[in-house]
Write an enzyme that holds these catalytic residues in place. Structure first.
Site: not given
Ligand code: PAF
Length: 284
Positions: A30, A37, A151
């Site tokens: 996102m 990332h 996550d």
């Protein structure tokens, strides 16, 4: 490195890559890219010839009262970071491109997996994630996709989605990346005030304490959970959302006595941020 904003441009570039025999990796994000990332993009670049980083703040995974409008956005910075690591394209579609007029299809992983942990506090969240990810898998048709263990539940929901829909995408799950003081990296850490940033260490600290107790022979699920809850509750700026223990990787129920691989997950709210963290401990 190009930023494609339409499905047509993106699929055109991918068709050319496929004609050239290139393998394709997808790192879905996102945006507001950080070192977590970066570790996914690095792994993707090591294993694929043509890596696409998608940057899309997906509205369907936010509930009305959540932080959709506040979510940090800086596409040019994200593009530079992805390019520096070796990605070949950024796919940054608009909301209208991903959900055009008339769009009315949801893809939902049902059952208990999406109802526990974050699914309990955010009941419509995973349906938004699996819907947008199915769209991305169909547009990009990657050989491999990269998710973070940060996550951890999302990663298992992805495994379920790919398996159940026979999607020919290999799922890679990479370890949590942490700050020097052990705070798990998250785009939402920027919402923390200075005092909350210090208080947020309660997540990693209490998980480490739980690991220590398990390594010293504690096996009582209730005792480990009490320890976690007490630690979070003793931090005045923090509000416990959940502390839970499940078997890993399937996130099935544990017995009162823990054994095998266990997943310990925490979600804690601060004034503007809700942070999550987890550890996996192998009890043999
Ligand atoms: O983990 C995220 O950033 C998002 O949930 C994802 C996988 C990019 C889907 O919007």
């Amino acid at each position: 490195m190009p930023v494609y904003q339409t499905v047509k441009e993106m699929t055109g570039a991918l068709a050319a890559a496929r004609r050239g025999g290139l393998s394709i990796g997808l790192v879905p994000t996102m945006g507001a890219l950080h070192e977590g990332h970066a570790s996914l993009i690095r792994a993707a670049c090591a294993e694929n010839d043509y890596v696409v980083v998608s940057v899309f703040v997906n509205p369907t995974q936010f509930a009305p009262a959540e932080d959709l409008s506040a979510y940090p956005r800086d596409l040019e910075k994200d593009r530079r970071l992805a390019e520096a690591i070796g990605a070949r394209a950024v796919f940054a579609p608009s909301v209208e491109e991903m959900y055009p007029e008339g769009d009315s299809t949801w893809v939902e992983v049902g059952g208990r997996l999406t109802g526990l942990l974050c699914g309990r506090s955010r009941p419509t969240h995973f349906r938004g994630v699996t819907t947008v990810m199915t769209k991305f898998f169909n547009i990009i048709r990657p050989d491999r996709t990269y998710f973070g263990q940060k996550d951890g539940q999302q990663a298992q929901v992805m495994r379920r989605l790919l398996t159940d829909l026979f999607l020919p995408v290999e799922l890679k799950i990479l370890p949590i990346v942490r700050e020097k003081d052990d705070l798990a990296l998250s785009s939402r850490n920027i919402y923390l005030s200075e005092d909350e940033r210090r208080a947020a260490l309660v997540l990693s600290r209490s998980l480490k304490e739980a690991r220590g107790r398990l390594e010293n022979g504690e096996r009582s699920r209730a005792a480990i959970l009490d320890g976690l809850k007490n630690a979070v509750q003793s931090e005045p700026l923090a509000v416990l959302d959940y502390a839970e223990i499940y078997n890993f990787p399937d996130l099935g129920e544990t017995g009162a006595e823990l054994s095998g691989q266990v997943f310990i997950g925490l979600a804690v709210k601060f004034s503007r941020a809700r942070l999550i963290d987890n550890i996996v401990v192998d009890l043999g």
